[in-house]
Design an enzyme around this catalytic site. Structure first.
Site, PDB file in Angstrom:
ATOM      1  N   CYS A  56      34.101  54.623  37.554  1.00  0.00           N
ATOM      2  CA  CYS A  56      35.389  54.370  38.220  1.00  0.00           C
ATOM      3  C   CYS A  56      36.479  54.039  37.192  1.00  0.00           C
ATOM      4  CB  CYS A  56      35.237  53.216  39.207  1.00  0.00           C
ATOM      5  SG  CYS A  56      36.737  52.910  40.158  1.00  0.00           S
ATOM      6  N   CYS A  60      38.553  46.432  37.863  1.00  0.00           N
ATOM      7  CA  CYS A  60      38.157  45.225  38.611  1.00  0.00           C
ATOM      8  C   CYS A  60      37.125  44.444  37.776  1.00  0.00           C
ATOM      9  CB  CYS A  60      37.587  45.612  39.971  1.00  0.00           C
ATOM     10  SG  CYS A  60      38.608  46.826  40.856  1.00  0.00           S
ATOM     11  N   CYS A  63      33.316  44.260  38.558  1.00  0.00           N
ATOM     12  CA  CYS A  63      32.600  45.422  39.078  1.00  0.00           C
ATOM     13  C   CYS A  63      31.759  46.183  38.047  1.00  0.00           C
ATOM     14  CB  CYS A  63      33.573  46.380  39.744  1.00  0.00           C
ATOM     15  SG  CYS A  63      32.690  47.723  40.571  1.00  0.00           S
ATOM     16  N   CYS A 131      30.869  53.619  58.614  1.00  0.00           N
ATOM     17  CA  CYS A 131      31.827  52.824  57.843  1.00  0.00           C
ATOM     18  C   CYS A 131      31.906  53.455  56.460  1.00  0.00           C
ATOM     19  CB  CYS A 131      31.332  51.379  57.732  1.00  0.00           C
ATOM     20  SG  CYS A 131      32.375  50.340  56.688  1.00  0.00           S
ATOM     21  N   ARG A 263      30.833  38.526  57.572  1.00  0.00           N
ATOM     22  CA  ARG A 263      29.618  39.051  56.932  1.00  0.00           C
ATOM     23  C   ARG A 263      29.273  38.332  55.638  1.00  0.00           C
ATOM     24  NH1 ARG A 263      30.248  44.705  56.308  1.00  0.00           N
ATOM     25  NH2 ARG A 263      29.631  44.836  58.464  1.00  0.00           N
TER      26      ARG A 263
HETATM   27  N1  SAM Z   1      35.926  51.548  45.032  1.00  0.00           N
HETATM   28  C1  SAM Z   1      36.256  51.075  46.320  1.00  0.00           C
HETATM   29  C2  SAM Z   1      37.175  49.883  46.280  1.00  0.00           C
HETATM   30  O1  SAM Z   1      37.131  49.124  45.329  1.00  0.00           O
HETATM   31  O2  SAM Z   1      37.923  49.693  47.236  1.00  0.00           O
HETATM   32  C3  SAM Z   1      35.064  50.777  47.195  1.00  0.00           C
HETATM   33  C4  SAM Z   1      33.817  50.152  46.609  1.00  0.00           C
HETATM   34  S1  SAM Z   1      33.981  48.513  45.934  1.00  0.00           S
HETATM   35  C5  SAM Z   1      32.494  48.330  45.027  1.00  0.00           C
HETATM   36  C6  SAM Z   1      33.816  47.470  47.351  1.00  0.00           C
HETATM   37  C7  SAM Z   1      33.879  45.980  47.148  1.00  0.00           C
HETATM   38  O3  SAM Z   1      32.666  45.508  46.580  1.00  0.00           O
HETATM   39  C8  SAM Z   1      34.931  45.402  46.230  1.00  0.00           C
HETATM   40  O4  SAM Z   1      36.187  45.330  46.832  1.00  0.00           O
HETATM   41  C9  SAM Z   1      34.396  44.007  45.972  1.00  0.00           C
HETATM   42  O5  SAM Z   1      34.882  43.100  46.926  1.00  0.00           O
HETATM   43  C10 SAM Z   1      32.879  44.183  46.131  1.00  0.00           C
HETATM   44  N2  SAM Z   1      32.185  43.979  44.839  1.00  0.00           N
HETATM   45  C11 SAM Z   1      32.117  44.847  43.812  1.00  0.00           C
HETATM   46  N3  SAM Z   1      31.415  44.315  42.787  1.00  0.00           N
HETATM   47  C12 SAM Z   1      31.032  43.073  43.167  1.00  0.00           C
HETATM   48  C13 SAM Z   1      30.302  42.018  42.543  1.00  0.00           C
HETATM   49  N4  SAM Z   1      29.842  42.121  41.301  1.00  0.00           N
HETATM   50  N5  SAM Z   1      30.096  40.885  43.243  1.00  0.00           N
HETATM   51  C14 SAM Z   1      30.565  40.760  44.494  1.00  0.00           C
HETATM   52  N6  SAM Z   1      31.271  41.709  45.136  1.00  0.00           N
HETATM   53  C15 SAM Z   1      31.509  42.845  44.483  1.00  0.00           C
HETATM   54 FE1  SF4 Z   2      36.195  50.936  41.134  1.00  0.00          FE
HETATM   55 FE2  SF4 Z   2      34.530  48.891  41.365  1.00  0.00          FE
HETATM   56 FE3  SF4 Z   2      37.154  48.466  41.507  1.00  0.00          FE
HETATM   57 FE4  SF4 Z   2      35.913  49.795  43.515  1.00  0.00          FE
HETATM   58  S1  SF4 Z   2      35.592  47.660  42.907  1.00  0.00           S
HETATM   59  S2  SF4 Z   2      37.858  50.332  42.511  1.00  0.00           S
HETATM   60  S3  SF4 Z   2      34.316  50.858  42.354  1.00  0.00           S
HETATM   61  S4  SF4 Z   2      36.020  49.217  39.703  1.00  0.00           S
END
Ligand code: SAM
Ligand code: SF4
Ligand code: DTB
Length: 344
Positions: A56, A60, A63, A131, A263
């Site tokens: 990606c 974030c 992530c 979803c 949730r």
């Molecule tokens: N890429 C898309 C986005 O960011 O909108 C969808 C997938 S993203 C992985 C969905 C959510 O997963 C993120 O908004 C975040 O809240 C959660 N998430 C991702 N990594 C995480 C982590 N290490 N611990 C907890 N929540 C996490």
């Molecule tokens: Fe990309 Fe992870 Fe951010 Fe979703 S949460 S936009 S997968 S970096």
């Protein structure tokens, strides 16, 4: 009928005051309100599948799927309709009622949406609720997904507006609010929450919940994630949140958004069973079930089955789908067809 308990005008001070209540008082209030809107022994269960993993472009800080962090996640292309269908069939056979598809995109390109439309149609044809979480959407993209039969769209605010800039730099808070607006305008249900344990203050946790509870509509589903600290991400090494503070966050979410499903999302694998039990008492009534979230581990199926049995919880049946999570059904069936475990 207007329900006076459903408010959209919560102030930060009011939310902070709820956080500051004595723990037992907070839990008592949250549980009492929970029972007015929900069966306290029923938990909605969703199955999650990463349909496009890693690589990606976003940054974030939490992530593992961001290409710029070295986390060991192998990038994979969008799964085929056949492969997703196979996974959805397996989820249905295990009794899943909702199937959530996640993609590591900043947002889908129009040609990606065309492919996801096929996935949604295929999953929907099995009678499952659908979803998806694909990143930012335009209005037209949201309309296409709705037309394909997508029931829920997950897009999180993640944290308080003032802490957001310390966690994510490649997209703005307002862009998230815009996507949520497109999803609502298209007529889909929103699944929107955030992450706690990223080093934010209690006031910032209150800020996240205030932002969620003052959206034009409360999200029908509110995922509260506890940070899963993944090596290689900037937030790896963040001090763990006090579990009771996590429980407080669930309780305050329940008080602010009484009718929503709250949730208990990422972080259950790292959470003690007793803390999860407190969360269910405080108002959590939904989980992700299955051994993986997107890339990280979730409690194993046998562990969750045992936890449901120990706590006398039953999976919520979804009327449209007419199914309950068979995996989590207790062995002593109640005979009402609801799986509540009570003597018939
Ligand atoms: N890429 C898309 C986005 O960011 O909108 C969808 C997938 S993203 C992985 C969905 C959510 O997963 C993120 O908004 C975040 O809240 C959660 N998430 C991702 N990594 C995480 C982590 N290490 N611990 C907890 N929540 C996490
Ligand atoms: Fe990309 Fe992870 Fe951010 Fe979703 S949460 S936009 S997968 S970096
Ligand atoms: C949400 O709020 N939590 C889920 C779901 N929506 C898509 C994702 C959690 C991801 C945790 C990190 C991982 O497994 O990669």
């Amino acid at each position: 009928m207007v329900d006076a308990a459903i408010r959209h005008d919560w102030t930060r001070a009011e939310v902070a005051a709820l956080f500051a209540l004595p723990f037992n008082e907070l839990l008592h209030r949250a549980h009492a309100l929970h029972r007015r809107y929900h069966d306290p022994n029923a938990v909605q269960v969703s199955t999650l599948l990463s349909i496009k993993t890693g690589g990606c472009p976003e940054d974030c800080s939490y992530c593992p799927q961001a290409a710029r962090y070295d986390t060991g996640v192998q990038a994979q292309k969008l799964m085929s309709v056949e492969d997703v269908l196979e996974r959805a069939q397996a989820a249905k056979a295990a009794g899943a009622s909702r199937f959530c598809m996640g993609a590591a995109w900043r947002g889908p390109k129009d040609r990606d949406v065309a492919k996801v439309v096929e996935l949604v149609r295929a999953v929907k044809s099995l009678g499952l609720e659908t979803c998806a979480t694909l990143g930012m959407l335009s209005g037209a993209q949201a309309d296409q997904l709705k037309a394909a039969g997508l029931d829920y769209y997950n897009h999180n605010l993640d944290t308080a507006p003032e802490f957001y800039g310390e966690v994510i730099h490649t997209r703005q808070y307002q862009q998230r609010l815009d996507t949520l607006g497109h999803v609502r305008a298209a007529g889909m249900k929103t699944c929107c929450g955030g992450i706690v344990g990223m080093g934010e203050s209690r006031d910032q946790r209150a800020g996240l919940l205030q932002a969620l509870a003052t959206l034009p509509e409360h999200p029908q589903s509110v995922p509260i994630n506890q940070l899963v600290p993944v090596e290689g991400t900037p937030l790896h090494g963040t001090a763990a949140l006090d579990p009771f503070e996590f429980v407080r966050t669930i309780a305050v979410a329940r008080l602010l958004m009484p009718a929503s499903m709250v949730r208990l999302s990422a972080g259950r694998q790292q959470m003690d069973d007793a803390v999860q039990a407190l969360c269910f008492f405080a108002g959590a009534n939904s989980i992700f079930h299955g051994e993986k979230l997107l890339t990280t581990d979730n409690p194993d199926v046998a562990h969750d089955r045992a936890l449901f049995a120990r706590l006398d919880l039953h999976p919520l049946a979804v009327e449209e789908a007419g199914t309950v999570h068979a995996d989590l059904m207790q062995t002593s069936r109640c005979g009402h067809g609801c799986g509540c475990g009570a003597a018939a």
